[in-house]
Scaffold this active site. Structure first.
Site, PDB file in Angstrom:
ATOM      1  N   PHE A   1       0.994  -1.295   0.047  1.00 52.46           N
ATOM      2  CA  PHE A   1       0.098  -0.015  -0.123  1.00 52.46           C
ATOM      3  C   PHE A   1       0.842   1.304  -0.145  1.00 52.46           C
ATOM      4  O   PHE A   1       0.229   2.254  -0.444  1.00 52.46           O
ATOM      5  CB  PHE A   1      -1.088   0.159   1.260  1.00 52.46           C
ATOM      6  CG  PHE A   1      -0.394   0.662   2.305  1.00 52.46           C
ATOM      7  CD1 PHE A   1      -0.907   1.892   2.728  1.00 52.46           C
ATOM      8  CD2 PHE A   1       0.496  -0.064   3.204  1.00 52.46           C
ATOM      9  CE1 PHE A   1      -0.198   2.298   4.054  1.00 52.46           C
ATOM     10  CE2 PHE A   1       1.057   0.619   4.306  1.00 52.46           C
ATOM     11  CZ  PHE A   1       0.834   1.690   4.835  1.00 52.46           C
ATOM     12  N   LYS A   2       1.946   1.088   0.394  1.00 52.93           N
ATOM     13  CA  LYS A   2       3.119   2.395   0.206  1.00 52.93           C
ATOM     14  C   LYS A   2       3.109   2.852  -1.140  1.00 52.93           C
ATOM     15  O   LYS A   2       3.397   4.079  -1.483  1.00 52.93           O
ATOM     16  CB  LYS A   2       4.451   1.948   0.884  1.00 52.93           C
ATOM     17  CG  LYS A   2       4.606   1.511   2.349  1.00 52.93           C
ATOM     18  CD  LYS A   2       3.640   2.522   3.289  1.00 52.93           C
ATOM     19  CE  LYS A   2       3.507   1.908   4.763  1.00 52.93           C
ATOM     20  NZ  LYS A   2       4.768   1.811   5.231  1.00 52.93           N
ATOM     21  N   ASP A   3       2.941   2.278  -2.145  1.00 50.13           N
ATOM     22  CA  ASP A   3       3.017   2.391  -3.613  1.00 50.13           C
ATOM     23  C   ASP A   3       1.804   3.542  -3.789  1.00 50.13           C
ATOM     24  O   ASP A   3       2.035   4.633  -4.361  1.00 50.13           O
ATOM     25  CB  ASP A   3       2.769   1.464  -4.426  1.00 50.13           C
ATOM     26  CG  ASP A   3       3.896   0.462  -4.469  1.00 50.13           C
ATOM     27  OD1 ASP A   3       5.100   1.188  -4.236  1.00 50.13           O
ATOM     28  OD2 ASP A   3       3.620  -0.659  -4.888  1.00 50.13           O
TER      29      ASP A   3
ATOM     30  N   THR B   1       7.837   1.003   3.070  1.00 50.63           N
ATOM     31  CA  THR B   1       8.137   2.077   2.384  1.00 50.63           C
ATOM     32  C   THR B   1       9.418   2.366   2.026  1.00 50.63           C
ATOM     33  O   THR B   1       9.551   2.882   0.867  1.00 50.63           O
ATOM     34  CB  THR B   1       8.412   3.076   3.914  1.00 50.63           C
ATOM     35  OG1 THR B   1       7.182   3.104   4.499  1.00 50.63           O
ATOM     36  CG2 THR B   1       8.629   4.491   3.561  1.00 50.63           C
TER      37      THR B   1
END
Length: 483
Positions: free
Chosen positions: A115-117, A148
């Site tokens: 989800f850091k993308d 991250t």
């Protein structure tokens, strides 16, 4: 023009560009907008059928003045940022069969499959956009517990205006996550594997804070960060809460619950601010593993640092949820003096007990639970056996916490945030499924490709990390800048 201020109150208001490029505020605080925009039911209705990119444009436009980034520039930044994503809709949602009105929001279809993308695709492009316009260069430094770092490295790779220094606790992330950073051969990517970190990623954050406090060093190397200390990350992550709501509800005004696997409170802070803006969220569930830092905050009103426990859900093995201070600022009506006093007290003593009135204020609409490794593994096995759907260990923590709190959640629809692809955690998946062989759902072409590439990495002991980083970063700066 909407201005940004430190939640500690020690710096003058700045514009959006300055807040993004600074990362940390100069007083050690976190940037927040002076006024949090409001979203009406009418606006939500107008947004009901928008694509993810169209919705992102509308929401980000509430925070970014057109004199800083024009409408056309914002649209181009969003289009280019999300072009590498594998799914056309960016964030698909899957409805589970075994639980009523329960959806898994897949936030892992970006190039580093976490989800850091979602936040960093836009934020790193935005930083680079500002730097190119100003003719400047930044040294980005981030600490990572697994996700991250790879995303920062990927989106920074090859950008001539950025050097990215990605720090990770050696042997406390998976080899797959490590290779996502160390297999990149770009000259501007500098992975730092740090051994003997007793508190994992929190130790690395402490060193980064010291570097920020070294004003001469910070200014010489133009130090900044795209960790979730940076307002741009939290701002961008508000979008997927709005998107989830509009995707699963039958009509605007209906309330939903969201369960968020949580460590540093960055993703969950975005959800909390989305609710403050007007999104009809009934409960936000802080889903912890056994480190339980947020469970203590939302169940007992205690902000405390305990000994680190290494778990199967390693990306949320975090002790200090620093973005909580950003959320708390809005719950105490922008009283920056209170935030400063609390932050200073916690720094001095390692623990803080909020009074009943403050606790009641910030905990309203929050539930929290912690999930053991045994529960995590069992749930991965259960859902795969029953539905053929494979959860990563963090999504399993999110679903496990919601199972524990079913009675308190009520009958509203539930969205569980899946924050990483299971391919990043193959050993956990093997243990969960009691199988030496990985199913196809636990593999990904990018992970397999990285296994065939050479690695480059700085190796360092935690005890000398600060001085070693300064030496490495100064040497690189002098070599590349011809100084």
């Amino acid at each position: 023009m909407l201005k940004y201020i430190s939640n500690r109150g020690g710096v003058a208001p700045v514009d959006f560009e300055t807040a993004i490029l600074d990362g940390f505020a100069a007083d050690g605080g976190l940037y927040v907008p002076q006024v949090l925009p409001s979203v009406s039911a009418e606006q939500l209705q107008q947004w009901k059928d928008l694509t993810y990119l169209e919705l992102a444009f509308e929401i980000l436009s509430l925070f970014i003045d057109r004199s800083i980034v024009s409408a056309d520039e914002l649209k181009e930044l969003l289009t280019s940022a999300y072009a590498p994503f594998e799914k056309q809709g960016i964030i698909p949602l899957q409805q589970l069969k075994s639980r009523k009105d329960t959806y898994i929001m897949e936030l892992f279809h970006g190039p580093t499959i976490s989800f850091k993308d979602i936040g960093l695709a836009f934020l790193v492009n935005l930083v680079n956009f500002f730097l190119q316009r100003k003719g400047q260069h930044l040294s980005l430094i981030v600490a990572t517990t697994g996700d991250t770092g790879p995303a920062t490295a990927y989106f920074s790779a090859g950008k001539s205006n950025i050097d990215a220094w990605v720090l990770y606790p050696k042997e406390m992330i998976t080899p797959e996550q490590e290779r996502q950073m160390t297999s990149l051969q770009h000259a501007n990517i500098h992975p730092f594997a740090v051994s003997n970190c007793p508190d994992g990623g929190d130790d690395l954050d402490a060193v980064i804070s010291k570097l920020y406090g070294n004003q001469d060093f910070k200014e010489k190397l133009q130090l900044s960060s795209v960790n979730s200390i940076n307002w741009g990350r939290v701002m961008m992550q508000t979008v997927h809460y709005f998107y989830a709501y509009l995707q699963v509800t039958d009509q605007v005004g209906e309330k939903i619950n969201l369960s968020v696997p949580s460590g540093g409170f960055g993703n969950l802070c975005a959800g909390a601010l989305a609710r403050e803006m007007g999104l009809p969220i009934k409960n936000l569930l802080a889903a912890n593993n056994k480190n339980a830092c947020l469970q203590r905050i939302f169940s007992t009103g205690t902000f405390s640092k305990e000994a680190l426990i290494n778990t199967e859900s390693s990306a949320i093995d975090i002790l200090i949820p620093f973005n909580f201070w950003r959320y708390l600022y809005f719950k105490v009506n922008g009283d920056s003096q209170k935030i400063k006093d609390w932050m200073d007290e916690f720094k001095a003593s390692g623990t803080l007990q909020f009074d009943p009135q403050v606790f009641a204020c910030y905990s309203q609409g929050f539930l929290a639970s912690s999930v053991t490794d045994e529960q995590t593994l069992a749930l991965i096995n259960e859902i795969y056996s029953e539905e053929g759907y494979l959860l990563d260990p963090h999504a399993a923590v999110g679903l496990g916490a919601s199972d524990i709190l079913t009675d308190q959640l009520g009958d509203e629809k539930l969205v569980v945030l899946a924050t990483a692809h299971p391919a990043k955690f193959p050993e956990t998946i093997r243990r969960a499924l009691n199988s030496a062989e990985l199913p196809p759902e636990a593999t990904h072409h990018s992970i397999e490709s990285a296994k065939k590439l050479s690695q480059k990495v700085h190796l360092c002991e935690y005890q000398v990390l600060e001085s070693a980083l300064i030496h490495a970063m100064q040497s690189n700066w002098e070599l590349t800048k011809g100084l």
